[in-house]
Design a protein around this motif. Structure first.
Motif, PDB file in Angstrom:
ATOM      1  N   PRO A 381       0.816  -1.301  -0.096  1.00  0.00           N
ATOM      2  CA  PRO A 381       0.160  -0.010  -0.035  1.00  0.00           C
ATOM      3  C   PRO A 381       0.889   1.411   0.114  1.00  0.00           C
ATOM      4  O   PRO A 381       0.383   2.180  -0.379  1.00  0.00           O
ATOM      5  CB  PRO A 381      -0.757   0.012   1.269  1.00  0.00           C
ATOM      6  N   GLY A 382       2.085   1.211   0.624  1.00  0.00           N
ATOM      7  CA  GLY A 382       2.756   2.599   0.601  1.00  0.00           C
ATOM      8  C   GLY A 382       2.588   3.189   1.842  1.00  0.00           C
ATOM      9  O   GLY A 382       1.541   3.166   2.378  1.00  0.00           O
ATOM     10  N   LEU A 383       3.597   4.137   1.924  1.00  0.00           N
ATOM     11  CA  LEU A 383       3.068   5.205   3.061  1.00  0.00           C
ATOM     12  C   LEU A 383       3.647   6.674   2.718  1.00  0.00           C
ATOM     13  O   LEU A 383       4.656   6.769   1.820  1.00  0.00           O
ATOM     14  CB  LEU A 383       4.123   4.708   4.352  1.00  0.00           C
ATOM     15  N   GLU A 387       3.567   9.042   7.676  1.00  0.00           N
ATOM     16  CA  GLU A 387       3.320   7.612   8.021  1.00  0.00           C
ATOM     17  C   GLU A 387       4.573   7.152   8.293  1.00  0.00           C
ATOM     18  O   GLU A 387       4.915   6.184   8.897  1.00  0.00           O
ATOM     19  CB  GLU A 387       2.302   7.016   6.886  1.00  0.00           C
ATOM     20  N   LEU A 388       5.558   7.282   7.112  1.00  0.00           N
ATOM     21  CA  LEU A 388       6.766   6.313   7.283  1.00  0.00           C
ATOM     22  C   LEU A 388       7.508   6.928   8.585  1.00  0.00           C
ATOM     23  O   LEU A 388       8.327   5.864   9.315  1.00  0.00           O
ATOM     24  CB  LEU A 388       7.678   6.764   6.144  1.00  0.00           C
ATOM     25  N   ASP A 389       7.484   8.054   8.914  1.00  0.00           N
ATOM     26  CA  ASP A 389       8.197   8.422  10.345  1.00  0.00           C
ATOM     27  C   ASP A 389       7.647   7.782  11.271  1.00  0.00           C
ATOM     28  O   ASP A 389       8.235   7.457  12.315  1.00  0.00           O
ATOM     29  CB  ASP A 389       7.931   9.978  10.326  1.00  0.00           C
ATOM     30  N   SER A 430       8.989   5.318   0.399  1.00  0.00           N
ATOM     31  CA  SER A 430       7.801   4.980   0.130  1.00  0.00           C
ATOM     32  C   SER A 430       6.834   5.852  -0.569  1.00  0.00           C
ATOM     33  O   SER A 430       7.069   7.080  -0.360  1.00  0.00           O
ATOM     34  CB  SER A 430       7.111   4.442   1.312  1.00  0.00           C
ATOM     35  N   ALA A 431       5.657   5.422  -1.038  1.00  0.00           N
ATOM     36  CA  ALA A 431       4.809   6.249  -1.725  1.00  0.00           C
ATOM     37  C   ALA A 431       3.565   5.764  -1.797  1.00  0.00           C
ATOM     38  O   ALA A 431       3.412   4.479  -2.077  1.00  0.00           O
ATOM     39  CB  ALA A 431       5.170   6.546  -3.215  1.00  0.00           C
ATOM     40  N   SER A 436       6.871   0.048  -1.181  1.00  0.00           N
ATOM     41  CA  SER A 436       7.956   0.790  -0.163  1.00  0.00           C
ATOM     42  C   SER A 436       9.341  -0.186  -0.416  1.00  0.00           C
ATOM     43  O   SER A 436       9.114  -1.181  -0.791  1.00  0.00           O
ATOM     44  CB  SER A 436       7.629   0.356   1.360  1.00  0.00           C
ATOM     45  N   CYS A 437      10.511   0.690  -0.051  1.00  0.00           N
ATOM     46  CA  CYS A 437      11.630  -0.024  -0.264  1.00  0.00           C
ATOM     47  C   CYS A 437      12.382   0.661   1.081  1.00  0.00           C
ATOM     48  O   CYS A 437      12.657   1.435   1.323  1.00  0.00           O
ATOM     49  CB  CYS A 437      12.350   0.462  -1.367  1.00  0.00           C
TER      50      CYS A 437
END
Length: 599
Positions: A381-383, A387-389, A430-431, A436-437
Motif C-alpha cells: 500500500p505504500g506510506l 506515515e513512514l516517520d 515509500s509512496a 515501499s523500499c
C-alpha cells in the motif's frame, strides 16, 4: 549574547565553564571601563594643560580616542556569534587591555617630560593602571598580563628619578594593594563561577533525568497498552482451543485448523514478547552484538526460501537479486548474523504481510562508498512521509495499513536500533499506492572471508538425527521444566531434571552428563553460583558444557558467562534456539575460536 551562547552557558563543563563565565564578567565590565576612562579624560586634560609639550599631548588625546574606539568595537564584536570561540575571545580581551596599557605607558612617557606636573601626571597614570587592574580582575590571564603592563610604565618612570622616590613608593604600594585586592576578587569570583557551573550542571542533569523519566513513563504506558491488547487477544484464542481440547462445556475436540490458529497465535505472542524485550534491552544500551564476517547473500537466500511458501499462499512473487560482485564469494559483510537475520526477517515478513498483490524483491549490491546495501522492496500500500516517520516510532502503528494485522509496532524501531549497533543504517522510501523500499547499509570488508555459523534453521531437518546427549537440566519452575524437557526430548536427548542449583551440583558430582542446562534464577543456589560450583569440581565434571537459560537480562547473561557458561539461551525458548545452543556448547573448537554467545 546569541542563543548559541546561551546553550553554551547552560551546559557548562569544568574549566571551560569557568573561563566562559570569567570572560562574560569581564565583557560586562567593558562598558563601565570605557565610561571610567571617559570620565577621567577631563581631569587628564586639565592636568595636561600645564605641560609645555602641547604636540605630545595632542598625540596622547589621539591614542586615547583610538583606545576608546577599540574598546567600543570589542564590545560590539563580543555580541556576535564569532565570540563563541573562547580562544579568540580571550585574545580580544587581552589585546583591548593592552591598548589601554599602551595609553597608560604613553601618558607616563608624556608625564616624565611634563616639568613641574611630572609627579602629578605619573601618579594619575598610576591611578589609570589601577583602573586597568580592577577591570581585568575577573579573568586571571588578563589581570596578570594587562595589569602588569599598565603598571610598568608609571612605576618605571617614578623609580627612574631619585627625586620621585617618595611618590614612587606611594605608587608601588597602591599598585601592590590593587593587585592583592584584584587577586582576592578573582578568587571569590572563581568560587562563584564554580558554584554557578555546578548549579547549571545539576539543572541540566535534572532536566535530563526528568526527560528520561517521562520517556520511560511513555514507554511503559505504550508497552502495557500494546502487550495487553496483543496478549489478551492471543491468549483468548488459545484458551478457547484448549477448552475445546479439554472437552469443557460439551464442545467437540478442536479441529486441525483451530490448533493451527492457536499455534500461530502463540507464535505471534512469542514474537511480540521477544521484540519488546530486545527493544527495551537495546534502548538501555545493554544488547550484546557479535560482529564478524558473514555471507549476507546466503543469509538472504535462506530467508527468501523460508518465506516463499507464505508469499505463494498470498499469490505474491518473491525474488532475490544479488549483484555479480557479491556472488563470487569475495569479501564479507561485517555484522552480527543473529541480529542481521532478525532485521531481514522482520523486513521480509512486513513486506509479505502488508502486500496484497504484486511482488516482493530482495536486492544486494555494493555502494560507491564500499558498503553493502540490502534492499527489500514491495508493491504494497505504500506510506506517506508522515506515515513512514510514524512507522519507525516505537509502539506506534499506521492505522491505514495495520488494521487487523497483529504486532507490537516495534519491528522497524528495533531494526533501526540493531542496524546502528552494527555500525549500519536502515533507511526507507515509500509512496502511497506504489509500494515501499527499505534499505539496510552495513560495513563490508573485501578482504574478509565469511565465517561458517552454526545456526540451526527452522527447516525440515530431523533434529533427532544428531548426537544423542545425556543432559542435566536445573529448573525450579515445573512448567518451564516440562517445556524444556519436551524440546530436548524432541531433539532426541535424554534429560535428568534437578529442582534447584544445589541438586544439580550434587548430580554433576556423581553422574556422567554430556551437557547441563542451568536456569539463571533459582532459589538457594542461582545459575551463576551453580555454574561456578560445577566448574570448581574435580575431574571431568569441571569441564561439563553448560548452557545458562536466562530471562533476557544482559547483566544476567554476563554473570552466567563470567561464571563459566559456554552458551546462553534466552527465554522463551524454541526448538531452533535450543538446538543452536546445544550445538554451540558441545562444540569445543567453536567455543575456543568464537567465544561464548547468546542464543
Amino acid at each position: 549574547m546569541s542563543s548559541k551562547a546561551d546553550s553554551v552557558r547552560f551546559a557548562p563543563r569544568g574549566a571551560t565553564s569557568l573561563t566562559l563565565q570569567a570572560l562574560d564578567a569581564q565583557t560586562a565590565l567593558l562598558p563601565y571601563a570605557l565610561v571610567a576612562f571617559l570620565v577621567s579624560l577631563p581631569i587628564f586634560v586639565w592636568a595636561g594643560s600645564f605641560a609645555p609639550n602641547a604636540a605630545w599631548m595632542t598625540v596622547s588625546f589621539a591614542l586615547f580616542a583610538i583606545a576608546c574606539a577599540a574598546t567600543y568595537a570589542a564590545v560590539g564584536w563580543l555580541r556576535t556569534p564569532a565570540a563563541q570561540d573562547l580562544v579568540k575571545r580571550g585574545r580580544v580581551h587581552v589585546v583591548t587591555g593592552l591598548v589601554w596599557a599602551g595609553c597608560v605607558a604613553q601618558i607616563a612617557a608624556f608625564a616624565d617630560n611634563a616639568g613641574p606636573m611630572r609627579e602629578a601626571l605619573l601618579l594619575m597614570a598610576t591611578a589609570a593602571s589601577v583602573v586597568c587592574i580592577f577591570f581585568t580582575a575577573p579573568w586571571l590571564p588578563s589581570l596578570l598580563i594587562v595589569g602588569a603592563a599598565a603598571a610598568a610604565g608609571p612605576l618605571i618612570a617614578l623609580f627612574a628619578t631619585p627625586q620621585s622616590q617618595s611618590a614612587a613608593s606611594l605608587a608601588w604600594g597602591g599598585v601592590a594593594l590593587a593587585f592583592a585586592l584584584a587577586l582576592i576578587l578573582n578568587r571569590i569570583l572563581r568560587r562563584q563561577f564554580a558554584m554557578a557551573a555546578e548549579r547549571e550542571e545539576l539543572i541540566a542533569d535534572r532536566a535530563g533525568k526528568v526527560e528520561e523519566a517521562s520517556r520511560l513513563a511513555r514507554s511503559k504506558s505504550d508497552l502495557v497498552a500494546t502487550l495487553s491488547h496483543e496478549i489478551r487477544n492471543g491468549l483468548t484464542g488459545v484458551a478457547h482451543v484448549l477448552a475445546a481440547a479439554a472437552g469443557r462445556n460439551g464442545r467437540a475436540a478442536p479441529s486441525r485448523d483451530q490448533l493451527s490458529a492457536a499455534l500461530d497465535a502463540v507464535s505471534d505472542l512469542i514474537g511480540v514478547l521477544n521484540t519488546t524485550l530486545d527493544s527495551e534491552t537495546a534502548e538501555a544500551g545493554r544488547l550484546a552484538i557479535d560482529i564478524r564476517p558473514i555471507d549476507a547473500a546466503g543469509l538472504v537466500r535462506d530467508l527468501v526460501l523460508l518465506n516463499r511458501p507464505h508469499a505463494a499462499a498470498k499469490g505474491l512473487e518473491l525474488d532475490v537479486f544479488v549483484a555479480p560482485e557479491l556472488d563470487g564469494r569475495v569479501g564479507a559483510a561485517m555484522a552480527d548474523p543473529t541480529r542481521l537475520r532478525q532485521i531481514l526477517a522482520n523486513l521480509l515478513g512486513n513486506a509479505i504481510k502488508f502486500t496484497v498483490r504484486g511482488r516482493v524483491e530482495a536486492r544486494l549490491e555494493l555502494t560507491e562508498s564500499g558498503r553493502l546495501a540490502i534492499e527489500i522492496a514491495d508493491t504494497g500500500p505504500g506510506l506517506s512521509p508522515e506515515e513512514l516517520d510514524r512507522a519507525f516510532e516505537a509502539f506506534l502503528r499506521v492505522e491505514r495499513t495495520s488494521a487487523g494485522v497483529p504486532g507490537a509496532g516495534l519491528g522497524l524501531s528495533l531494526s533501526r536500533q540493531l542496524a546502528r549497533l552494527m555500525q549500519g543504517e536502515l533507511k526507507a522510501s515509500s509512496a502511497p499506492g506504489v509500494g515501499s523500499c527499505f534499505r539496510l547499509e552495513l560495513p563490508f570488508d573485501r578482504d574478509a572471508a565469511p565465517q561458517i555459523d552454526l545456526i540451526v534453521q527452522d527447516a525440515t531437518d530431523d533434529p533427532a538425527e544428531g548426537r544423542k546427549l545425556r543432559i542435566l537440566m536445573a529448573e525450579d519452575d515445573s512448567l518451564n521444566a516440562a517445556m524444556m524437557r519436551a524440546v530436548l526430548e524432541q531433539l532426541g536427548h535424554q534429560v535428568v531434571h534437578a529442582q534447584d542449583g544445589r541438586r544439580a551440583v550434587d548430580l554433576a558430582k556423581v553422574c556422567d552428563f554430556d551437557l547441563a542446562l542451568i536456569d539463571g534464577r533459582m532459589p538457594g543456589l542461582d545459575g551463576p553460583e551453580a555454574t561456578a560450583a560445577i566448574r570448581a569440581l574435580e575431574g571431568p565434571a569441571a569441564h561439563l558444557p553448560i548452557i545458562a537459560v536466562i530471562g533476557g537480562d544482559a547483566d544476567e547473561a554476563q554473570a552466567c558467562t563470567e561464571a563459566g557458561a559456554d552458551a546462553v539461551l534466552r527465554k522463551p525458548v524454541s526448538v531452533t534456539a535450543v538446538a543452536r545452543a546445544v550445538a554451540d556448547a558441545t562444540s569445543a573448537p567453536r567455543r575456543l575460536a568464537a567465544g561464548r554467545r547468546v542464543a
